[in-house]
Design an enzyme around this catalytic site. Structure first.
Site, PDB file in Angstrom:
ATOM      1  N   ARG A 190     -15.162  -4.765   1.474  1.00 38.43           N
ATOM      2  CA  ARG A 190     -15.145  -3.312   1.372  1.00 38.43           C
ATOM      3  C   ARG A 190     -15.186  -2.958  -0.108  1.00 38.43           C
ATOM      4  O   ARG A 190     -15.002  -3.821  -0.960  1.00 38.43           O
ATOM      5  CB  ARG A 190     -13.911  -2.694   2.023  1.00 38.43           C
ATOM      6  CG  ARG A 190     -12.630  -2.994   1.280  1.00 38.43           C
ATOM      7  CD  ARG A 190     -11.429  -2.381   1.973  1.00 38.43           C
ATOM      8  NE  ARG A 190     -11.386  -0.939   1.808  1.00 38.43           N
ATOM      9  CZ  ARG A 190     -10.648  -0.314   0.873  1.00 38.43           C
ATOM     10  NH1 ARG A 190      -9.920  -0.998   0.035  1.00 38.43           N
ATOM     11  NH2 ARG A 190     -10.645   1.000   0.784  1.00 38.43           N
ATOM     12  N   ASN A 218     -13.822  -0.230  -3.215  1.00 34.44           N
ATOM     13  CA  ASN A 218     -12.872   0.788  -3.617  1.00 34.44           C
ATOM     14  C   ASN A 218     -13.259   1.220  -5.029  1.00 34.44           C
ATOM     15  O   ASN A 218     -14.093   0.576  -5.670  1.00 34.44           O
ATOM     16  CB  ASN A 218     -11.453   0.231  -3.580  1.00 34.44           C
ATOM     17  CG  ASN A 218     -10.403   1.329  -3.573  1.00 34.44           C
ATOM     18  OD1 ASN A 218     -10.724   2.513  -3.451  1.00 34.44           O
ATOM     19  ND2 ASN A 218      -9.148   0.939  -3.723  1.00 34.44           N
ATOM     20  N   TYR A 264      -3.613  10.617  -7.519  1.00 32.08           N
ATOM     21  CA  TYR A 264      -3.238   9.220  -7.301  1.00 32.08           C
ATOM     22  C   TYR A 264      -4.096   8.282  -8.136  1.00 32.08           C
ATOM     23  O   TYR A 264      -3.621   7.301  -8.702  1.00 32.08           O
ATOM     24  CB  TYR A 264      -3.362   8.862  -5.817  1.00 32.08           C
ATOM     25  CG  TYR A 264      -3.291   7.381  -5.564  1.00 32.08           C
ATOM     26  CD1 TYR A 264      -2.114   6.675  -5.792  1.00 32.08           C
ATOM     27  CD2 TYR A 264      -4.411   6.668  -5.114  1.00 32.08           C
ATOM     28  CE1 TYR A 264      -2.044   5.311  -5.586  1.00 32.08           C
ATOM     29  CE2 TYR A 264      -4.351   5.307  -4.896  1.00 32.08           C
ATOM     30  CZ  TYR A 264      -3.163   4.636  -5.129  1.00 32.08           C
ATOM     31  OH  TYR A 264      -3.114   3.280  -4.929  1.00 32.08           O
ATOM     32  N   HIS A 271       0.809  -1.213   0.000  1.00 32.54           N
ATOM     33  CA  HIS A 271       0.000   0.000   0.000  1.00 32.54           C
ATOM     34  C   HIS A 271       0.849   1.272   0.000  1.00 32.54           C
ATOM     35  O   HIS A 271       0.309   2.374   0.075  1.00 32.54           O
ATOM     36  CB  HIS A 271      -0.916   0.039   1.230  1.00 32.54           C
ATOM     37  CG  HIS A 271      -2.119  -0.850   1.103  1.00 32.54           C
ATOM     38  ND1 HIS A 271      -2.331  -1.933   1.906  1.00 32.54           N
ATOM     39  CD2 HIS A 271      -3.160  -0.819   0.244  1.00 32.54           C
ATOM     40  CE1 HIS A 271      -3.463  -2.524   1.557  1.00 32.54           C
ATOM     41  NE2 HIS A 271      -3.985  -1.874   0.548  1.00 32.54           N
TER      42      HIS A 271
END
Lengths: 320, 204, 351
Positions: free
Chosen positions: C228, C230, C321, C198
């Site tokens: 989760r 993203n 990013y 990460h």
């Protein structure tokens, strides 16, 4: 993470291994296989002891290759909080019980060139499962096993049959002590060390390994001691807005669960860190019994591990 | 001497300062300027340290006549071997690792490039990298792997850098792979190949 | 999970060259839309992966949609060009078998018309009807399969699969099948721990996000998977946005115009789940990618409104990013037509 999903089981067999140890077998009511697991895993056995619910972790000792049943060996502890006494006195074949799915906080490092296992007394149980696993997957290993006496040592014959030259026995009654200095100074690069047994033995192995230059990442240990009993105390839970009374033979975690507060946990032995809880107010002394918190965290009085640690004093408020 | 610390980059290797450890034996592998880290290590160590220690010393790419080898020889290591470069030291290091016991502390020092090579030899032998002591001395020139062609370019000192294999202009990221022993290089002008940024000296 | 899901009608479509990939309206509304509020910031947005809502991507533990066959064809093409996209360090063999068991069991239970698994001890029989596969093999013996166990089963399952070994209180990315990734390289990252892989992510380290996420993941236990979401954005419906090929697809990032943004720019959603594997004690980390064009989003008014607000309020570090700087303003302009300023209803699901 909330409480792991439970598995309903029936006690299929109870075997008296020796005067102190009984082995309990658990099956699914319909006989279907139980979930697969890895050597070193434990389950948490839920016990309905009168109006008290106990949840106590025990290592799985049966072979991970055979999940038709789960087997745990439990040593009777007359000084403990009562979990092992309950198992020894109350649990008989045919009884329905609830267990957690297996979880492993003492897994083999599968990269190892060699596994060196050191067991003391009832600390043998995870190694029974791990050696069965290594027989199947291959992997060099040896097991050094110390017991008080031939009579009180469990599974010596089975291990001798299975492991042969890889088993090294040490009997207190013959004044045979493991020579940790020699053992730990002769292991080839890439060896991983595993130790399970009474706390003083674990400390001695860890100290010897450290002094001999073993890196921490190659050293694995599991305490099998359980949360000790102690004086009753009370604690206020700031988020739930209630107080709980923790009885002599209860843990703070059990008292919270009894009050209906869903608190996270995994090992219930002060090792995994999941139940770490912030202390809001503490007028008194926290008796830390865990292997998780750092020394400075303990000294700060800002953290407590409710699965094992206790409190003595006027007022304890925790964020739960 | 470099005192740069890179802990702020989570995948960047973090190098410390070699400290004498409690261990039954010691294996020290050094390259070039790492000789000075070894001398400082020995100066901090208790008497008798070198008599329990093996030193493999790679003098550097051009065997410079700087007196390091002689100074190290005088420290009295139980076993002392020299080689021309870090790469040339690897077979001997692999041999030492084959005979190594877990009760041996491993110390590695030298340039970024040399450390990459030494750490990889140790982990390939089954040692966890977290148990290795490392100290950076000398050049910060990087080994860079081109993520596109997979070729490794040695001694990269500029940002961006040209891949020695496929010729793409690479942004050298602070993302480091221990397994490959290199930083990651990603084409810097893929969106507009006509945009050619100037190279700056970054890693000396 | 109790009842089984209806089998989708599989569609053709490509994720490269002519980009003929297209969602049917049913596939749009079942997508796991990642925004439950009108703005976005990193959070430890983990939850238990269970009690799937009917008619959504959460209905089955391992989802399958109309693009199954098209996606598997694309994966095979990627692997032909670059076999390094599937790798497994030597100690991860057992985790590969665990993965194979989990995916076969889930698929057979969720879609019995398409998949079946018969087990007799270690003699297994696997049928994948959509792909025309009928395989007898010995569980635990890789020589009885055409590929290693991880590669074999992940050539038959949508999404990327990363396998994490647990050691020293950390998770290590030690195996994976990665062909539908948002610009990261398995070949480079394999062997790294949770914090190392990460490393390139901005802001989240400082916020302690990864520390808390790791603690949560280490507690993931058998029978209790977690998940989760993203997201990022991708130009063209390209699944394989790999760094390896960035010099080839990178120029497309500059091709978005106000005229083509509706059909050429995609919200790229990752449904990430986390499964404790029994025999290896590893964690399987599937990363399933869903692509929705801006036009797809506009068919669900709440989603278009929310996407507009999220893009407007996104911190510049995150925009950069995620690689959105080339087209973010164009997308905001196009989506503004779907935002009249009124409040949106809570939660991620369509009204």
């Amino acid at each position: 993470m909330s409480t792991p999903a439970a598995i309903d089981v029936v006690v299929s067999e109870v075997v008296e291994v020796n005067s102190l140890i009984k082995r309990f077998h658990f099956k699914r009511p319909d006989g279907a296989p139980l979930p697969a697991f890895s050597g070193g895993a434990h389950i948490i056995i839920e016990m309905q002891d009168g109006d008290q619910t106990r949840r106590v972790p025990y290592s799985l000792m049966s072979s991970p290759l055979d999940t038709s049943d789960y087997q745990c060996s439990i040593r009777r502890d007359d000084e403990g909080r009562g979990g092992s006494l309950y198992m020894h006195r109350e649990v008989v074949p045919g009884m329905q019980m609830t267990i957690s799915p297996p979880a492993n906080l003492f897994a083999l490092d599968l990269r190892a060139n060699k596994h060196l296992m050191i067991a003391g007394g009832i600390g043998i149980t995870p190694f029974l499962a791990q050696s069965s696993q290594l027989e199947r997957t291959g992997g060099q290993y040896e097991l050094h096993y110390g017991v008080r006496s031939r009579e009180l040592g469990a599974y010596i014959d089975e291990l001798q049959d299975r492991l042969q030259h890889r088993l090294h026995m040490y009997y207190d009654e013959h004044n045979e002590a493991m020579d940790f200095d020699t053992l730990l100074s002769t292991q080839p690069a890439g060896t991983h060390l595993y130790v399970c047994g009474p706390a003083p033995m674990i400390e001695k192995v860890l100290d010897t390994a450290r002094a001999a230059g073993w890196p921490e990442s190659h050293v694995h240990f599991e305490h099998f001691s359980k949360a000790p009993p102690g004086e009753a105390f009370s604690a206020e839970l700031s988020e739930s807005g209630i107080s709980v009374e923790v009885a002599r033979e209860q843990t703070l975690l059990e008292a919270m669960e009894a009050a209906g507060v869903d608190a996270p946990y995994l090992c219930r032995g002060g090792a995994c860190g999941q139940c770490e809880t912030d202390v809001v107010e503490c007028d008194g002394e926290i008796m830390h019994e865990d292997f998780w918190l750092e020394d400075d965290e303990r000294a700060s009085g800002k953290k407590i591990m409710p699965c094992v640690s206790r409190f003595r004093g006027k007022r304890l408020v925790i964020a739960r | 001497m470099s005192s740069i610390r890179y802990a702020e980059f989570k995948s960047r290797p973090y190098y410390g300062v070699l400290e004498p450890a409690s261990a039954l034996e010691h294996l020290i592998v050094a390259e070039g300027e790492g000789a000075h880290a070894v001398m400082e290590l020995v100066a901090k160590a208790p008497a008798g340290f070198t008599s329990q220690a093996t030193l493999l010393y790679a003098e550097g790419p051009y065997s410079p006549d700087n007196g390091n080898t002689e100074a190290l020889r005088e420290l009295g290591f139980a076993r002392f071997h020299t080689s021309a470069t870090a790469a040339a030291a690897v077979p001997r290091l692999e041999g030492a690792l084959e005979r190594l016991k877990m009760s041996t502390e491993v110390y590695l020092t030298g340039s970024e490039s040399a450390l990459s090579i030494f750490v990889k030899a140790c982990t390939d032998a089954g040692l966890d990298y977290q148990g290795l002591q490392t100290e950076h001395r000398g050049s910060l020139a990087r080994r860079v792997q081109c993520v596109h062609c997979k070729g490794i370019t040695e001694n990269v000192t500029t940002q961006p850098a040209t891949c020695a294999h496929c010729g793409l202009l690479l942004l050298v990221r602070d993302h480091y792979s221990r397994r490959i022993g290199a930083f990651q290089g990603v084409n810097i002008n893929a969106e507009d190949p006509s945009d050619i940024p100037a190279k700056e000296e970054m890693f000396r | 999970m109790g009842s089984t899901a209806s089998l989708p009608t599989f569609k053709d479509g490509t994720y490269r060259d002519d980009f003929s990939f297209k969602n049917s309206p049913e596939t749009v509304v079942r997508a796991p839309f990642p925004f439950d509020k009108d703005e976005y910031m990193y959070a430890v947005n983990m939850e238990l992966h269970k009690d799937g809502r009917k008619g959504t991507a959460y209905e089955e533990p391992i989802d399958m949609d109309e693009h199954y066959l098209a996606e598997m064809r694309d994966r095979a093409l990627v692997l032909d060009e670059d076999p390094l996209r599937c790798q497994s360090l030597p100690h991860m063999e057992m985790a590969g078998w665990d993965t194979l068991e989990l995916l076969m069991e889930c698929k057979a239970a969720s879609f019995p018309e398409a998949f079946s698994l018969e087990r007799d001890g270690d003699q297994w029989h696997w049928i994948n009807r959509p792909m025309g596969i009928d395989q007898h093999f010995t569980f635990g013996d890789a020589t009885t399969l055409p590929y290693g166990p991880l590669e074999y089963i992940t050539r038959q399952a949508q999404g990327d699969f990363v396998v994490l070994d647990e050691r020293d209180g950390n998770l290590w990315m030690d195996a994976g099948m990665v062909t539908t990734q948002a610009d990261w390289s398995l070949d480079f990252d394999i062997g790294m721990n949770f914090f190392e892989w990460h490393a390139p992510v901005p802001l989240a380290h400082e916020k302690g996000i990864f520390q808390r996420a790791l603690k949560y993941l280490l507690a993931v236990q058998q029978s209790n998977p977690a998940r989760r979401l993203n997201w990022t954005m991708t130009v063209n419906p390209r699944l394989d946005t790999s760094p390896e090929n960035y010099h080839q697809w990178g120029p497309e990032n500059t091709h978005i115009t106000p005229e083509n943004v509706a059909d050429k720019l995609f919200l790229r959603i990752e449904l990430q789940s986390f499964w404790r594997l029994p025999r290896s004690n590893a964690i399987l980390f599937p990363i399933r990618c869903y692509l929705l064009s801006m036009r797809d989003l506009s068919t669900v008014p709440k989603w278009a409104t929310r996407m507009h607000r999220v893009l407007k309020s996104l911190p510049p570090e995150l925009s950069s990013y995620k690689g959105l700087d080339n087209f973010r303003e164009i997308a905001i302009d196009w989506l503004s037509e779907y935002d009249d300023g009124s409040p949106t209803t809570p939660g991620p699901f369509p009204d």
